[in-house]
Structure formats: structure tokens, C-alpha cells
Design a protein around this motif. Structure first.
Motif, PDB file in Angstrom:
ATOM      1  N   GLU A 190       5.427   3.981  -1.181  1.00 44.01           N
ATOM      2  CA  GLU A 190       4.987   2.592  -1.187  1.00 44.01           C
ATOM      3  C   GLU A 190       5.480   1.887   0.069  1.00 44.01           C
ATOM      4  O   GLU A 190       6.607   2.082   0.513  1.00 44.01           O
ATOM      5  CB  GLU A 190       5.525   1.876  -2.419  1.00 44.01           C
ATOM      6  CG  GLU A 190       5.058   0.431  -2.530  1.00 44.01           C
ATOM      7  CD  GLU A 190       5.535  -0.248  -3.793  1.00 44.01           C
ATOM      8  OE1 GLU A 190       6.376  -1.157  -3.687  1.00 44.01           O
ATOM      9  OE2 GLU A 190       5.067   0.160  -4.880  1.00 44.01           O
ATOM     10  N   THR A 191       4.603   1.085   0.670  1.00 45.06           N
ATOM     11  CA  THR A 191       4.967   0.328   1.859  1.00 45.06           C
ATOM     12  C   THR A 191       4.339  -1.046   1.787  1.00 45.06           C
ATOM     13  O   THR A 191       3.327  -1.252   1.101  1.00 45.06           O
ATOM     14  CB  THR A 191       4.503   1.054   3.140  1.00 45.06           C
ATOM     15  OG1 THR A 191       4.997   0.366   4.290  1.00 45.06           O
ATOM     16  CG2 THR A 191       2.988   1.121   3.217  1.00 45.06           C
ATOM     17  N   GLU A 192       4.936  -1.998   2.457  1.00 46.86           N
ATOM     18  CA  GLU A 192       4.422  -3.367   2.490  1.00 46.86           C
ATOM     19  C   GLU A 192       4.339  -3.820   3.937  1.00 46.86           C
ATOM     20  O   GLU A 192       5.313  -3.687   4.693  1.00 46.86           O
ATOM     21  CB  GLU A 192       5.337  -4.305   1.707  1.00 46.86           C
ATOM     22  CG  GLU A 192       4.810  -5.736   1.619  1.00 46.86           C
ATOM     23  CD  GLU A 192       5.736  -6.640   0.827  1.00 46.86           C
ATOM     24  OE1 GLU A 192       5.371  -7.051  -0.283  1.00 46.86           O
ATOM     25  OE2 GLU A 192       6.844  -6.941   1.343  1.00 46.86           O
ATOM     26  N   ILE A 193       3.184  -4.333   4.342  1.00 43.42           N
ATOM     27  CA  ILE A 193       2.997  -4.779   5.712  1.00 43.42           C
ATOM     28  C   ILE A 193       2.341  -6.157   5.748  1.00 43.42           C
ATOM     29  O   ILE A 193       1.760  -6.603   4.755  1.00 43.42           O
ATOM     30  CB  ILE A 193       2.130  -3.793   6.532  1.00 43.42           C
ATOM     31  CG1 ILE A 193       0.705  -3.741   5.961  1.00 43.42           C
ATOM     32  CG2 ILE A 193       2.767  -2.407   6.560  1.00 43.42           C
ATOM     33  CD1 ILE A 193      -0.273  -2.983   6.840  1.00 43.42           C
ATOM     34  N   SER A 194       2.431  -6.812   6.895  1.00 46.91           N
ATOM     35  CA  SER A 194       1.736  -8.082   7.118  1.00 46.91           C
ATOM     36  C   SER A 194       0.328  -7.804   7.625  1.00 46.91           C
ATOM     37  O   SER A 194       0.139  -6.968   8.523  1.00 46.91           O
ATOM     38  CB  SER A 194       2.483  -8.932   8.152  1.00 46.91           C
ATOM     39  OG  SER A 194       3.726  -9.363   7.656  1.00 46.91           O
ATOM     40  N   VAL A 195      -0.661  -8.465   7.039  1.00 49.92           N
ATOM     41  CA  VAL A 195      -2.034  -8.383   7.529  1.00 49.92           C
ATOM     42  C   VAL A 195      -2.520  -9.794   7.845  1.00 49.92           C
ATOM     43  O   VAL A 195      -2.105 -10.771   7.218  1.00 49.92           O
ATOM     44  CB  VAL A 195      -2.974  -7.703   6.509  1.00 49.92           C
ATOM     45  CG1 VAL A 195      -2.566  -6.263   6.274  1.00 49.92           C
ATOM     46  CG2 VAL A 195      -3.012  -8.469   5.199  1.00 49.92           C
ATOM     47  N   VAL A 196      -3.380  -9.880   8.838  1.00 48.87           N
ATOM     48  CA  VAL A 196      -3.872 -11.169   9.307  1.00 48.87           C
ATOM     49  C   VAL A 196      -4.867 -11.748   8.302  1.00 48.87           C
ATOM     50  O   VAL A 196      -5.737 -11.046   7.780  1.00 48.87           O
ATOM     51  CB  VAL A 196      -4.537 -11.017  10.684  1.00 48.87           C
ATOM     52  CG1 VAL A 196      -5.237 -12.306  11.104  1.00 48.87           C
ATOM     53  CG2 VAL A 196      -3.504 -10.624  11.729  1.00 48.87           C
TER      54      VAL A 196
ATOM     55  N   GLY B 123       0.841  -1.193   0.000  1.00 48.61           N
ATOM     56  CA  GLY B 123       0.000   0.000   0.000  1.00 48.61           C
ATOM     57  C   GLY B 123       0.870   1.234   0.000  1.00 48.61           C
ATOM     58  O   GLY B 123       2.041   1.183  -0.382  1.00 48.61           O
ATOM     59  N   SER B 124       0.310   2.354   0.441  1.00 49.55           N
ATOM     60  CA  SER B 124       1.080   3.588   0.538  1.00 49.55           C
ATOM     61  C   SER B 124       0.915   4.175   1.931  1.00 49.55           C
ATOM     62  O   SER B 124      -0.140   4.022   2.562  1.00 49.55           O
ATOM     63  CB  SER B 124       0.630   4.597  -0.519  1.00 49.55           C
ATOM     64  OG  SER B 124      -0.743   4.909  -0.368  1.00 49.55           O
ATOM     65  N   ASP B 125       1.959   4.848   2.402  1.00 47.80           N
ATOM     66  CA  ASP B 125       1.900   5.422   3.737  1.00 47.80           C
ATOM     67  C   ASP B 125       1.417   6.867   3.698  1.00 47.80           C
ATOM     68  O   ASP B 125       0.990   7.371   2.648  1.00 47.80           O
ATOM     69  CB  ASP B 125       3.259   5.298   4.434  1.00 47.80           C
ATOM     70  CG  ASP B 125       4.351   6.137   3.762  1.00 47.80           C
ATOM     71  OD1 ASP B 125       4.001   6.998   2.918  1.00 47.80           O
ATOM     72  OD2 ASP B 125       5.527   5.928   4.079  1.00 47.80           O
ATOM     73  N   HIS B 126       1.484   7.551   4.851  1.00 44.01           N
ATOM     74  CA  HIS B 126       0.952   8.905   4.974  1.00 44.01           C
ATOM     75  C   HIS B 126       1.691   9.920   4.099  1.00 44.01           C
ATOM     76  O   HIS B 126       1.168  10.997   3.809  1.00 44.01           O
ATOM     77  CB  HIS B 126       1.018   9.356   6.434  1.00 44.01           C
ATOM     78  CG  HIS B 126       2.398   9.343   7.004  1.00 44.01           C
ATOM     79  ND1 HIS B 126       3.072   8.165   7.248  1.00 44.01           N
ATOM     80  CD2 HIS B 126       3.232  10.345   7.343  1.00 44.01           C
ATOM     81  CE1 HIS B 126       4.260   8.450   7.733  1.00 44.01           C
ATOM     82  NE2 HIS B 126       4.396   9.760   7.804  1.00 44.01           N
TER      83      HIS B 126
END
Length: 292
Positions: free
Chosen positions: A33-39, A26-29
Motif C-alpha cells: 500500500e502506498t499513498e501519493i499526492s495527485v493534482v 494505491g499499491s506499488d509495484h
């Protein structure tokens, strides 16, 4: 947390398990571009013998324990029931719990109550059914155990710390955390522990149930029906939860942060064996927000 600190656990979270989280871009504030772990969240349909009971939304680990615990906490599995087989089909996302006793709960399944909290839970029939016969043991609860448990649990590697958006529930004995379950709904995490206890023949007499979520009526009722005398949380209370805890004699402790906590029911079990001033406040590194 050092590996030796995990030795108390019979079951600990596995935040690195591939099926439980997904990497999402996704994208941050700032627009970067950013990538994170989601449940992950997936359906699990539970059958008791030939009858479909419910479809729950869950992260997908320990489906057999979740199914057995859900049925046990709903009064559909009796204490003396013999579970002859538990079959899980990963492709169909179905668990079938088979018992020696013939069962039929058509009338009960028609009466569904949606409960509060994330990944809204479901209970069947009268939520208070069976509580009038509950007699909880007069187990001692040392405040030193509470402080030690909070310190260990809050530093345990978990899906919460990896991805957030999840609740944790821990079965404990004195100052030792034994089984740590997580799920998108705290009711699921509790049911997994109930299923493990039922399958393993574990006594609730001297146990403590620790949760990251609110101490709601549902949490209090499930803990009492499981026969566990103490329920503790980092989070707060609901008025009905406190009222029911007082009625059944459950020790209910919330807002556990560092040296501070509040007991709103069952204070007679408390043994204040340690000076709170000797207990350090939570470090910023180990501090975690309660899962509201």
C-alpha cells in the motif's frame, strides 16, 4: 530552496495548498500500500459579460487571471479594453469578466480548434489572426541569464515536484523569475500569466517566457501575441512552432539542460556573455524531467 532565493518571485507556486492536490491510496509495484499526492482537476466556465465562452479544465488557482488571460490571448479582450469587474463564484466554478465595451463573439465561438498537449486546449477562429501585425522588440538576451534562470526555476518548490502531471510557465526579466504559474495544461499556465500582465499593466518588452512544455505552434503564437520576444523551454520543438517563430521574429530556445540549449529562431538577440564550460551540469538533486 532557501527563502531568500524566492524573493525574486512576485508569485511563486504553493505546492502545499490544500485545494490543489489530493492524497490518494494505491499499491506499488510490489503490491504494498502506498499513498501519493495527485493534482486536482476541476472545470472553470468563463463568461465575457453575458456570453458563455468556454469551460476549461484547471487546477483551480488564480481563476480570475486565467479568465482574463484566456480572453486576452483569444483577442476577445482588446489592449485598450477597460475591465470593470471580474467575479468568481467558487461554488458554481464560474468566472464572469465584465468590460465597459459591449461584446459579442457568437461567430468566433462557433469556430473552435482543439490544440495539442495535456488537458487539451481550445482556441477560437483563425489561430494566425493578428500575427501579421506583431512587431516584437529587439531585446537583448544574455546566455548568462538563461543559465541563471534555469538553475533557479528548476530548484523552485512546485506542484510538479510535489505531484507531477502538471506544466509550469514562468515570466522572467533578465535573470530574475517573476511569476511562476502551473496547471494541467501549459496553455492555462500561459493564460494566467497573460491575465496577470493585463491586470497589472506589465510591459512585455524586456520579458522572457520560460515553460516546461514543448514549444508548439500554440505556445509560440500566444507568446508572440503577448508581445514577449523570447520563449525558452527544457523541452523540444514542433516544426510549425519553429516556422511561426521565425516568421514573427520570436527567439525560440529549447532543450535547456545544464550548459546545453538549442536556438532555432531569433538568434540575433543572443549575447553569449559566458563560457558554457564554466556552467556546471545539473545535479541529480535538481534535475527534473521536462513536462512533455
Amino acid at each position: 530552496m532557501p527563502d531568500d532565493a524566492l524573493r525574486d518571485y512576485l508569485i511563486a507556486p504553493d505546492p502545499g495548498a490544500s485545494r490543489l492536490t489530493r492524497r490518494v491510496v494505491g499499491s506499488d509495484h510490489m503490491g504494498a500500500e502506498t499513498e501519493i499526492s495527485v493534482v486536482e482537476e476541476r472545470p472553470l466556465t468563463i463568461y465575457l459579460n453575458s456570453q458563455e465562452i468556454v469551460t476549461a479544465m484547471t487546477i483551480g488557482d488564480y481563476p480570475e487571471y486565467l479568465a482574463v488571460g484566456f480572453l486576452r490571448n483569444q483577442g476577445m479582450l482588446l489592449a485598450d479594453d477597460v475591465v470593470s469587474q471580474v467575479d468568481y463564484d467558487d461554488d458554481l466554478e464560474v468566472v464572469v469578466v465584465r468590460t465597459d465595451r459591449q461584446t459579442s463573439y457568437e461567430d468566433k465561438v462557433r469556430k473552435k480548434t482543439r490544440t495539442s498537449g495535456c488537458a487539451v486546449g481550445t482556441v477560437f477562429g483563425d489561430m494566425m489572426e493578428g500575427l501579421e501585425n506583431v512587431v516584437l522588440p529587439q531585446a537583448e538576451l544574455r546566455t548568462s541569464w538563461l543559465y541563471a534562470l534555469a538553475h533557479k526555476i528548476n530548484r523552485t518548490p512546485s506542484l510538479y515536484l510535489e505531484a507531477g502531471a502538471i506544466h509550469g510557465t514562468v515570466l522572467c526579466e533578465q535573470d530574475r523569475p517573476l511569476v511562476y504559474m502551473e496547471d494541467v495544461g501549459r496553455h492555462n499556465a500561459v493564460d494566467k500569466i497573460a491575465g496577470w500582465m493585463f491586470r497589472e499593466g506589465i510591459s512585455p518588452q524586456d520579458k522572457i517566457l520560460y515553460t516546461t512544455g514543448r514549444l508548439t505552434s500554440e505556445m509560440v503564437i500566444k507568446t508572440a501575441l503577448m508581445g514577449i520576444p523570447v520563449l525558452a523551454s527544457r523541452s523540444g520543438f514542433t516544426a510549425w512552432g519553429v516556422e511561426i517563430a521565425r516568421q514573427v521574429g520570436l527567439t525560440c530556445i529549447g532543450r535547456m539542460r545544464g550548459k546545453r540549449f538549442v536556438c532555432l529562431a531569433g538568434e540575433d538577440r543572443l549575447v553569449r556573455d559566458i563560457d558554457p564550460d564554466t556552467v556546471p551540469d545539473e545535479s541529480r538533486k535538481s534535475r527534473r524531467k521536462s513536462a512533455e
